[in-house]
Every structure is written in structure tokens, then in C-alpha cells.
Design a protein around this motif. Structure first.
Motif, PDB file in Angstrom:
ATOM      1  N   LYS A   1      28.832  40.829  45.844  1.00 39.71           N
ATOM      2  CA  LYS A   1      28.444  39.335  46.162  1.00 39.71           C
ATOM      3  C   LYS A   1      29.533  38.411  45.643  1.00 39.71           C
ATOM      4  CE  LYS A   1      23.563  40.210  45.690  1.00 39.71           C
ATOM      5  NZ  LYS A   1      22.492  40.353  44.612  1.00 39.71           N
ATOM      6  N   LEU A   2      30.530  38.647  45.240  1.00 37.29           N
ATOM      7  CA  LEU A   2      31.657  37.745  44.850  1.00 37.29           C
ATOM      8  C   LEU A   2      32.579  37.515  45.959  1.00 37.29           C
ATOM      9  CD1 LEU A   2      32.796  38.996  41.069  1.00 37.29           C
ATOM     10  CD2 LEU A   2      31.057  37.212  41.866  1.00 37.29           C
ATOM     11  N   ASP A   3      32.985  36.236  45.906  1.00 38.37           N
ATOM     12  CA  ASP A   3      33.733  35.786  46.873  1.00 38.37           C
ATOM     13  C   ASP A   3      35.265  36.126  46.329  1.00 38.37           C
ATOM     14  OD1 ASP A   3      34.254  33.672  45.272  1.00 38.37           O
ATOM     15  OD2 ASP A   3      33.401  32.175  46.617  1.00 38.37           O
ATOM     16  N   ARG A   4      36.351  36.052  47.182  1.00 39.00           N
ATOM     17  CA  ARG A   4      37.737  36.191  46.732  1.00 39.00           C
ATOM     18  C   ARG A   4      38.044  35.332  45.686  1.00 39.00           C
ATOM     19  NH1 ARG A   4      42.204  37.569  50.406  1.00 39.00           N
ATOM     20  NH2 ARG A   4      44.322  36.785  49.366  1.00 39.00           N
ATOM     21  N   ARG A   5      37.468  34.070  45.569  1.00 36.40           N
ATOM     22  CA  ARG A   5      38.064  33.190  44.651  1.00 36.40           C
ATOM     23  C   ARG A   5      37.561  33.529  43.300  1.00 36.40           C
ATOM     24  NH1 ARG A   5      35.566  29.300  42.495  1.00 36.40           N
ATOM     25  NH2 ARG A   5      33.813  29.619  43.531  1.00 36.40           N
ATOM     26  N   ALA A   6      36.406  34.248  43.298  1.00 37.87           N
ATOM     27  CA  ALA A   6      35.882  34.539  41.859  1.00 37.87           C
ATOM     28  C   ALA A   6      36.458  35.879  41.350  1.00 37.87           C
ATOM     29  CB  ALA A   6      34.160  34.982  42.155  1.00 37.87           C
ATOM     30  N   TYR A   7      36.785  36.728  42.440  1.00 38.21           N
ATOM     31  CA  TYR A   7      37.587  37.979  42.038  1.00 38.21           C
ATOM     32  C   TYR A   7      38.947  37.581  41.617  1.00 38.21           C
ATOM     33  CZ  TYR A   7      40.342  42.281  42.475  1.00 38.21           C
ATOM     34  OH  TYR A   7      40.918  43.490  42.324  1.00 38.21           O
ATOM     35  N   VAL A   8      39.658  36.524  42.255  1.00 35.64           N
ATOM     36  CA  VAL A   8      41.051  35.976  41.833  1.00 35.64           C
ATOM     37  C   VAL A   8      40.882  35.484  40.482  1.00 35.64           C
ATOM     38  CG1 VAL A   8      42.804  34.198  42.225  1.00 35.64           C
ATOM     39  CG2 VAL A   8      42.079  35.638  44.195  1.00 35.64           C
ATOM     40  N   ALA A   9      39.924  34.716  40.246  1.00 32.56           N
ATOM     41  CA  ALA A   9      39.727  34.222  38.797  1.00 32.56           C
ATOM     42  C   ALA A   9      39.250  35.161  37.634  1.00 32.56           C
ATOM     43  CB  ALA A   9      38.251  33.415  38.797  1.00 32.56           C
ATOM     44  N   LEU A  10      38.895  36.369  38.047  1.00 33.27           N
ATOM     45  CA  LEU A  10      38.728  37.402  36.827  1.00 33.27           C
ATOM     46  C   LEU A  10      40.152  38.167  36.810  1.00 33.27           C
ATOM     47  CD1 LEU A  10      37.186  39.580  35.557  1.00 33.27           C
ATOM     48  CD2 LEU A  10      37.125  40.885  37.818  1.00 33.27           C
ATOM     49  N   LEU A  11      41.006  37.993  37.809  1.00 37.28           N
ATOM     50  CA  LEU A  11      42.240  38.877  37.415  1.00 37.28           C
ATOM     51  C   LEU A  11      43.197  37.635  36.699  1.00 37.28           C
ATOM     52  CD1 LEU A  11      43.141  40.528  40.918  1.00 37.28           C
ATOM     53  CD2 LEU A  11      42.127  41.640  38.828  1.00 37.28           C
TER      54      LEU A  11
ATOM     55  N   TYR B   1      35.513  45.944  49.980  1.00 35.58           N
ATOM     56  CA  TYR B   1      36.306  44.852  50.599  1.00 35.58           C
ATOM     57  C   TYR B   1      37.406  45.661  51.352  1.00 35.58           C
ATOM     58  CZ  TYR B   1      34.113  41.803  47.392  1.00 35.58           C
ATOM     59  OH  TYR B   1      33.168  41.005  46.768  1.00 35.58           O
ATOM     60  N   GLY B   2      37.581  47.037  51.177  1.00 33.88           N
ATOM     61  CA  GLY B   2      38.680  47.741  51.693  1.00 33.88           C
ATOM     62  C   GLY B   2      40.081  48.007  51.002  1.00 33.88           C
ATOM     63  N   LEU B   3      39.949  47.424  49.914  1.00 39.27           N
ATOM     64  CA  LEU B   3      40.921  47.155  48.934  1.00 39.27           C
ATOM     65  C   LEU B   3      41.485  48.559  48.499  1.00 39.27           C
ATOM     66  CD1 LEU B   3      40.671  43.844  47.380  1.00 39.27           C
ATOM     67  CD2 LEU B   3      42.017  44.205  49.292  1.00 39.27           C
ATOM     68  N   THR B   4      42.754  49.080  48.684  1.00 33.63           N
ATOM     69  CA  THR B   4      42.877  50.423  48.131  1.00 33.63           C
ATOM     70  C   THR B   4      44.049  50.379  47.138  1.00 33.63           C
ATOM     71  OG1 THR B   4      44.236  51.017  50.029  1.00 33.63           O
ATOM     72  CG2 THR B   4      42.125  51.821  50.108  1.00 33.63           C
ATOM     73  N   ARG B   5      45.033  49.344  47.191  1.00 37.05           N
ATOM     74  CA  ARG B   5      46.183  49.300  46.428  1.00 37.05           C
ATOM     75  C   ARG B   5      46.730  47.740  46.300  1.00 37.05           C
ATOM     76  NH1 ARG B   5      48.676  53.411  44.420  1.00 37.05           N
ATOM     77  NH2 ARG B   5      50.393  52.685  43.398  1.00 37.05           N
ATOM     78  N   ASP B   6      47.327  47.359  47.227  1.00 42.87           N
ATOM     79  CA  ASP B   6      47.466  45.769  47.131  1.00 42.87           C
ATOM     80  C   ASP B   6      46.214  45.106  46.595  1.00 42.87           C
ATOM     81  OD1 ASP B   6      50.098  46.052  47.457  1.00 42.87           O
ATOM     82  OD2 ASP B   6      49.903  45.944  49.802  1.00 42.87           O
ATOM     83  N   GLY B   7      46.267  44.423  45.712  1.00 38.58           N
ATOM     84  CA  GLY B   7      45.146  43.571  45.165  1.00 38.58           C
ATOM     85  C   GLY B   7      44.305  44.016  44.211  1.00 38.58           C
TER      86      GLY B   7
END
Ligand code: HEM
Length: 216
Positions: free
Chosen positions: A39-49, A152-158
Motif C-alpha cells: 500500500k505504500l507509494d514510491r515516495r514512502a518507500y524512498v523516505a524509508l531508505l 513492485y517487481g524489484l529484484t536488484r536495483d532499488g
């Protein structure tokens, strides 16, 4: 916990039990639940990182302080280091100028202040924070990683933060870490410090999740 664990009273088992309640509260934070539910958008995920980058930088600076120490030096392993992975993820997700917009959330500031206050002078406190993050990354972090892949289909980058290329078998590594906790010749009072500080580390992490949720 097995009967053998109880019989030997292993410190690693005592630590896991002593932090069980805080772990449960932390893993059921709203932010973590939403991350796992996709349920998190990309912005929230980036904020976590971004926030992770800020506190891992200090944690890993403390690791440099203890590298080679005869008591806790063995905990410091290059295979665990996350700062470079976070930089790579943030560059990939936000571009090379990702540092420009970096804002330290109040809870992250409290976390960093605490790391600076205790982790450079107390071996027990350092290992408490080290344990809470890295064993967590090798445990719940791997569950988050598989969710990020399926959602999100992210396997390596990100998602390099969640990949430990030099630790192909997290379980084996974690077992070794627990043996180290058990065999370290802790000074008097150091185990008590470690137990208290590990609970504090969970609370500080939860604070960051709460601040992140409030900003969503
Ligand atoms: C997505 C949420 C989470 C889930 C589903 C989760 C799940 C788990 C599981 C299943 C284990 C046991 C692994 C094993 O015995 O090998 C574990 C261990 C652990 N987790 Fe989490 N966790 C989550 C979040 C966190 C967070 C946010 C932290 C810390 C900030 C954390 C810290 C730890 C630690 C330190 C251990 C090691 C316990 C020990 O064996 O001594 N976890 N977690």
C-alpha cells in the motif's frame, strides 16, 4: 525455544526473549504493515531508505570504531554493511542528486543522537544496536524483500538494501552471530546494558516508522 536452549541459558536466547515484545510491536507498526501489503507509494518507500541511510551511516561509523576490538570486533563484518547499498538504491530511485532533498525526521534524529551517545563508548550498547538492525535485516528484511519483488517487481536495483550478496545463507550467518553473542567475554554489567539498549533500539526504530507513517 528448545529445551536445550533453556537448559544452557544461552545469552542469545535470553536476548531474543527479552526483546520479543518490542519486536512484535515493531513488526506490527502501521508503516511496516502497509509496506508488506503493497500500500505504500514510491515516495514512502524512498523516505524509508533515506531515513535508513541517515541512521546506518552512524551505526556503521560506530562499527569502524570497534573494528579490530578484541571483545566486539568479531561482530563487525563487511558482509553486513548497508550504507553503500542504500546509496545505490537512492541514486537509482531518485537520481544522483538524491541528497539535496534529504530531511532528517525527528525520530531519526533521536535515533542518531542515541547512537552517538552510547555506541562509541559502550561495547554492549553498540552490539545491541548492531544486533537489532542487522539480524532484523537478515530476518524480517528478507520477508520485505520478497514482498517488494512480488508487488513492485524489484529484484536488484532499488532493493539492494535487502540483498546480502556475501551472505548466501542468512540462517547460517545468524546462527554464527548468536554463537558469538554467547561466547563473547562480556565485562560485568555489559549483558544487562545490551538487553536494555536492544529494547531501546526497537523503540527508536518504531519511532522512525511512526514518523514515516505520519508523513504519508
Ligand atoms: C516486516 C516485518 C518483520 C517481520 C515479518 C519479522 C520477522 C522476523 C522473524 C520471522 C524472525 C525470526 C528469524 C529467525 O529466527 O531466524 C525475526 C527475527 C528478528 N527480527 Fe524481525 N521481523 C520484522 C521486522 C523487524 C524489524 C523492523 C526489526 C528491527 C528494527 C526486526 C528485528 C529482528 C531481530 C533483531 C531478529 C533476531 C531475533 C533473534 O533471533 O535473536 N525485525 N524477525
Amino acid at each position: 525455544m528448545t529445551t536445550a536452549d533453556l537448559a544452557t541459558d544461552r545469552f542469545s536466547v535470553v536476548l531474543r526473549e527479552a526483546t520479543r515484545e518490542e519486536h512484535e510491536r515493531t513488526e506490527s507498526s502501521r508503516f511496516v504493515a502497509e509496506l508488506l501489503d503493497g500500500k505504500l507509494d514510491r515516495r514512502a518507500y524512498v523516505a524509508l531508505l533515506e531515513q535508513s541511510y541517515l541512521f546506518y551511516s552512524v551505526l556503521e561509523e560506530a562499527g569502524d570504531r570497534w573494528r579490530g576490538d578484541e571483545i566486539v570486533g568479531p561482530f563487525v563484518s563487511d558482509a553486513l554493511l548497508r550504507r553503500g547499498a542504500l546509496e545505490a538504491d537512492l541514486s537509482w530511485l531518485s537520481g544522483s542528486r538524491w541528497r539535496d532533498g534529504l530531511v532528517t525526521l525527528p525520530a531519526t534524529q533521536r535515533y542518531i543522537d542515541r547512537l552517538r551517545e552510547v555506541c562509541f563508548t559502550s561495547r554492549g550498547a553498540f552490539v545491541a544496536h548492531h544486533y537489532t538492525r542487522y539480524l532484523g535485516d537478515l530476518s524480517g528484511g528478507q520477508i520485505i524483500r520478497s514482498k517488494l519483488r512480488s508487488i513492485y517487481g524489484l529484484t536488484r536495483d532499488g532493493v539492494r538494501f535487502y540483498l546480502f550478496d556475501e551472505i548466501p545463507k542468512p540462517k547460517v550467518f545468524k546462527d554464527g552471530y548468536r554463537e558469538l553473542l554467547d561466547s563473547t567475554p562480556w565485562a560485568a554489567g555489559e549483558r544487562t546494558t545490551l538487553l536494555g539498549e536492544a529494547n531501546e533500539a526497537f523503540r527508536l526504530n518504531r519511532g522512525v516508522f511512526d514518523d514515516l507513517s505520519a508523513g504519508c
